[in-house]
Design an enzyme around this catalytic site. Structure first.
Site, PDB file in Angstrom:
ATOM      1  N   HIS A 128       0.827  -1.208   0.000  1.00  0.00           N
ATOM      2  CA  HIS A 128       0.000   0.000   0.000  1.00  0.00           C
ATOM      3  C   HIS A 128       0.862   1.259   0.000  1.00  0.00           C
ATOM      4  O   HIS A 128       1.872   1.328   0.711  1.00  0.00           O
ATOM      5  CB  HIS A 128      -0.866   0.061   1.261  1.00  0.00           C
ATOM      6  N   ASN A 159       7.974  -4.401   3.406  1.00  0.00           N
ATOM      7  CA  ASN A 159       6.565  -4.065   3.608  1.00  0.00           C
ATOM      8  C   ASN A 159       6.137  -4.318   5.053  1.00  0.00           C
ATOM      9  O   ASN A 159       5.484  -3.479   5.676  1.00  0.00           O
ATOM     10  CB  ASN A 159       5.707  -4.883   2.647  1.00  0.00           C
TER      11      ASN A 159
END
Length: 291
Positions: A128, A159
């Site tokens: 994201h 991440n």
């Protein structure tokens, strides 16, 4: 007859030479004269004639979601930038990511979109840019962050590790400042050099849609106090595992550096505004990764 022809040819040659000399001496003034002579209406007519079937669209027109806005790179199938403005209220609530699903963005033509199959078995996670954790206040806002237009192929350890801690830090800033404006996105930067010493930009692509894997990720953080911008921090982070021993300040760069790298001017209405460095008014310390 020959005299007349010779005189005419000589005159034309002389005038041409004078014209070339004048142009060489003052190209800027000639250009300015052109700009003054051609009205905006005429320029619009020229554009409509040459681009009568529409202005080519690179996909940079901003796409608006419940709690973020982004510009999309149709060639690389990843965002160029993703913008948010969060407060402490945005990070509080009952929205749960277990109800959210990764899916293509209907605002993006399928020709230019990634899909989930591109990521399946690729070895890269769906990272994201506007994080789900910034949108616990509203399930729709959280769901919106799962559109693939907000996602980049990201190193799995990065991440879940350094980048996750970085996002947590941004949410922590909302406890100290009125609001936190954030731009996040991917970069493809030179990482190799050839035998001639020339820098090379080399990056993999994944899936049948050839989604670009960025070499780096960036964040620009602008904090506000009493409704006024007070400090800014800019960071470029490699898209690879980063150990706990590395601090956020080691990846700090100037706003000009990020703008030059991306080719985008951020905060154009803040031109000339004096801002402190975020890391001079805050520690820029990330929480330690657990486990």
């Amino acid at each position: 007859m020959s005299y007349t022809r010779g005189f005419f040819a000589g005159t034309v040659t002389t005038l041409f030479a004078v014209g070339v000399y004048q142009y060489a001496q003052s190209p800027k003034s000639i250009q300015h004269q052109y700009d003054q002579q051609v009205s905006d209406d005429v320029k619009e007519q020229i554009k409509r004639r040459i681009l009568k079937y529409g202005v080519p669209n690179r996909g940079e027109e901003a796409k608006v979601f419940t709690n973020h806005v982004l510009s999309y790179d149709q060639s690389k199938k990843i965002p160029i930038w993703v913008a948010e403005c969060i407060t402490k209220e945005h990070a509080q609530g009952n929205a749960n990511r277990k109800y959210s699903k990764f899916m293509p963005d209907s605002q993006i033509l399928s020709l230019f979109s990634a899909d989930n199959q591109d990521y399946l078995g690729s070895g890269w996670s769906r990272g994201h840019m506007a994080p789900a954790g910034n949108n616990k206040h509203d399930q729709r806002a959280m769901d919106d962050t799962f559109y693939l237009s907000n996602i980049v192929p990201q190193d799995m350890d990065n991440n879940s590790g350094f980048w996750n801690r970085f996002e947590m830090y941004c949410r922590h800033l909302t406890k100290r400042f009125d609001s936190v404006q954030i731009f996040s996105g991917p970069l493809v930067l030179p990482t190799e050099t050839d035998e001639k010493g020339q820098k090379l930009v080399v990056y993999p692509v994944i899936g049948k849609n050839e989604v670009a894997v960025p070499t780096h990720l960036y964040k620009i953080i602008l904090v506000e106090t009493n409704g006024t911008p007070s400090a800014i921090g800019c960071f470029i982070v490699p898209n690879q595992p980063i150990e706990n021993k590395y601090s956020l300040t080691e990846f700090q760069v100037s706003l000009e550096e990020i703008q030059r790298r991306i080719g985008v001017e951020f905060f154009p209405k803040l031109d000339g505004t004096r801002l402190q460095s975020l890391c001079s008014v805050d520690s820029c310390t990330l929480t330690r990764r657990q486990g």
